[in-house]
Design a protein around this motif. Structure first.
Motif, short mmCIF file in Angstrom:
data_model
loop_
_atom_site.label_atom_id
_atom_site.label_comp_id
_atom_site.label_asym_id
_atom_site.label_seq_id
_atom_site.Cartn_x
_atom_site.Cartn_y
_atom_site.Cartn_z
N SER A 38 133.68 41.18 111.35
CA SER A 38 134.02 39.76 111.23
C SER A 38 132.78 38.88 111.12
O SER A 38 132.85 37.74 110.66
N ARG A 39 131.61 39.41 111.52
CA ARG A 39 130.37 38.63 111.44
C ARG A 39 129.85 38.53 110.01
O ARG A 39 129.25 37.53 109.63
N THR A 40 130.07 39.59 109.23
CA THR A 40 129.52 39.65 107.87
C THR A 40 130.60 39.72 106.81
O THR A 40 130.31 39.57 105.62
N ASN A 41 131.84 40.01 107.22
CA ASN A 41 132.96 40.21 106.30
C ASN A 41 132.77 41.46 105.42
O ASN A 41 133.37 41.57 104.36
N LEU A 42 131.93 42.39 105.86
CA LEU A 42 131.70 43.62 105.14
C LEU A 42 132.63 44.72 105.65
O LEU A 42 132.92 44.80 106.85
N THR A 43 133.09 45.55 104.73
CA THR A 43 133.85 46.74 105.13
C THR A 43 132.87 47.74 105.74
O THR A 43 131.90 48.15 105.09
N VAL A 44 133.12 48.14 106.98
CA VAL A 44 132.16 49.00 107.68
C VAL A 44 132.66 50.42 107.90
O VAL A 44 131.87 51.31 108.22
N ALA A 45 133.97 50.67 107.70
CA ALA A 45 134.48 52.02 107.95
C ALA A 45 135.81 52.24 107.25
O ALA A 45 136.57 51.30 107.03
N ALA A 46 136.06 53.50 106.92
CA ALA A 46 137.36 53.93 106.42
C ALA A 46 138.05 54.71 107.53
O ALA A 46 137.41 55.52 108.21
N LEU A 47 139.34 54.44 107.72
CA LEU A 47 140.10 55.06 108.81
C LEU A 47 141.25 55.88 108.26
O LEU A 47 141.88 55.52 107.27
N MET A 48 141.53 56.99 108.94
CA MET A 48 142.70 57.82 108.65
C MET A 48 143.43 58.07 109.97
O MET A 48 142.88 58.71 110.87
N PHE A 49 144.64 57.54 110.09
CA PHE A 49 145.38 57.61 111.35
C PHE A 49 145.89 59.03 111.59
O PHE A 49 146.53 59.63 110.73
N ARG A 50 145.62 59.54 112.80
CA ARG A 50 145.98 60.93 113.10
C ARG A 50 146.99 61.07 114.22
O ARG A 50 147.77 62.00 114.24
N ALA A 51 146.97 60.15 115.21
CA ALA A 51 147.87 60.30 116.36
C ALA A 51 147.97 58.97 117.08
O ALA A 51 147.18 58.06 116.87
N ILE A 52 148.96 58.89 117.95
CA ILE A 52 149.07 57.76 118.88
C ILE A 52 148.30 58.14 120.14
O ILE A 52 148.54 59.19 120.74
N ALA A 53 147.36 57.30 120.53
CA ALA A 53 146.50 57.61 121.67
C ALA A 53 147.25 57.41 122.99
O ALA A 53 148.19 56.61 123.06
N ASP A 54 146.82 58.12 124.00
CA ASP A 54 147.43 57.99 125.33
C ASP A 54 146.99 56.69 125.99
O ASP A 54 145.86 56.25 125.83
#
Length: 416
Positions: free
Chosen positions: A400-416
């Motif tokens: 949010s500070r730079t408006n740059l995309t910093v990572a790609a995510l792939m959802f694997r599970a619901i965390a505890d």
């Protein structure tokens, strides 16, 4: 005519750019001015033939160093199919470029130098293919002309790669011996390898079935725009516009709106001035429901019988793409389709050494690092696990500070 998106991966000098140049050259997919520039180029192979890699070298640094740095997209078609090729870099420092180029591909071509066999970079590229859930893999053993088109060499390397494929759960793997430089088994079948009974690479690409997948029963459409003209002519018009991510929607289908959980029935479907009874993944549509429901941009319409996950605490594989390292103390923005929400990194579970595939305990996350993290979002997300539905199982992180995309995510599970 359907479309196949694929990407190439391989180590330095394995011949990725030459292979793509050969595909374009031998299928007459080069424009006249490109062909003239190619013929006038000073870059030649050792045997005096044209260096076809020039066709994909867009950056000056690529032309000067003879390597691939950025992703180059090339387009061609045959009588059977249209193709989009992503020529991705093999260097470890350009992992983020490879992830970007491969993210929308349905097939991966992994090149192996027949002189070197399966090496560290081959393991890394295959791991990334597995991480991205690409179902179809073509292993091209290139430079067969430099090992005398040896069947023994081919069999030795394929046996080694089959072990790696099993470890990475790569299921549909095809092996093709080629010479990108000479053109053997790229577009035309080779006369130098009578022991090989399979198809040429182009023939395989034209016929491989990539239209089926595990996500076809999972109808998902994120709402991008609520259409309310509020004119005298269209006083009661209320439509929900978006692009169908996966599955299909039919008139009279029961749908659920997430995250609210409210249900209704599709009354009408619009595509421009047409009103089809059914729409499929990839189509941009406007859906009309029988009930007036409070729906906003970022909500998701899904088929009521196959609901996605709905959670604020998510385990995700991540590829870090920014020069600034991951900072667990700040708030990031997470964009999942048309929904943007604030989030915090709760935990770094592990980092993966993508050359050895070992999982390591990690306290930092830097450019091109890959691993698994736990994310807590401000709003609940309606998502599928990436292995079930890639289209609805991926997201990006934004600083949010730079408006740059910093990572790609792939959802694997619901965390505890």
């Amino acid at each position: 005519m359907n479309l196949l998106k694929f990407f190439t991966a391989g180590s330095v000098d394995d011949g990725k750019s030459t292979l793509i140049g050969r595909l374009l050259y031998d299928t007459d997919s080069i424009l006249a001015d490109q062909l003239e520039a190619l013929q006038q180029s000073n870059r030649k192979n050792d045997d005096g033939s044209i260096d076809l890699a020039i066709l994909t070298d867009g950056l000056r640094a690529e032309r000067e160093q003879g390597i691939t740095i950025d992703v180059a997209y090339k387009y061609f078609q045959t009588e059977k199919r249209k193709f989009i090729i992503a020529d991705t870099p093999g260097h470890i420092q350009y992992t983020r470029n490879m992830i970007t180029g491969a993210s929308t591909a349905k097939l991966a071509i992994i090149l192996i130098d027949a002189r070197n066999g399966v090496i560290e970079q081959t393991i890394r590229h295959s791991y990334l293919v597995s991480l991205l859930g690409i179902e179809h893999v073509v292993v091209c053993l290139n430079k067969m002309d430099m090992v005398d088109f040896s069947e023994e060499v081919f069999n030795t390397i394929t046996d080694r790669y089959k072990t790696l494929a099993a470890d990475l759960s790569l299921k549909d793997v095809t092996f093709i011996p080629i010479s990108a430089l000479k053109g053997d088994n790229v577009v035309n079948e080779s006369e130098h390898m009578p022991w090989y009974k399979g198809q040429s690479l182009l023939h395989f690409l034209e016929n491989v079935d990539v239209e089926t997948g595990p996500d076809y029963n999972l109808a998902r459409m994120p709402v991008q725009w609520v259409v309310r003209p509020q004119t005298d002519e269209l006083h009661d018009y209320r439509g929900y516009a978006g692009r169908v991510l996966s599955g299909s929607f039919n008139v009279n289908d029961k749908v659920t709106v997430l995250p609210s959980g409210t249900s209704s029935v599709i009354e009408r479907i619009e595509i421009f001035d047409q009103t089809p009874s059914e729409v499929h993944a990839g189509q941009s549509v406007t859906l009309h429901l029988k009930d007036n429901i409070d729906i906003s941009r970022g909500d998701v319409l899904v088929n009521a019988d196959h609901l996605p996950q709905n959670s604020q605490l998510i385990e995700a594989d991540v590829c870090w793409m920014d020069k600034r390292p991951l900072d667990e103390s700040i708030t990031y923005l997470l964009q999942h389709n048309s929904k943007v929400t604030k989030c915090k990194i709760r935990e770094i579970i592990h980092k993966v050494d993508i050359n050895t595939l070992e999982k390591q305990e990690a306290y930092d996350f830097k450019l091109n690092d890959i691993g698994r993290i736990v994310i807590k979002t401000a709003d609940a997300l309606a998502f599928d696990f990436y292995t079930d539905n890639k289209a609805n199982g991926a997201a990006i992180l934004i600083d949010s500070r730079t408006n740059l995309t910093v990572a790609a995510l792939m959802f694997r599970a619901i965390a505890d």
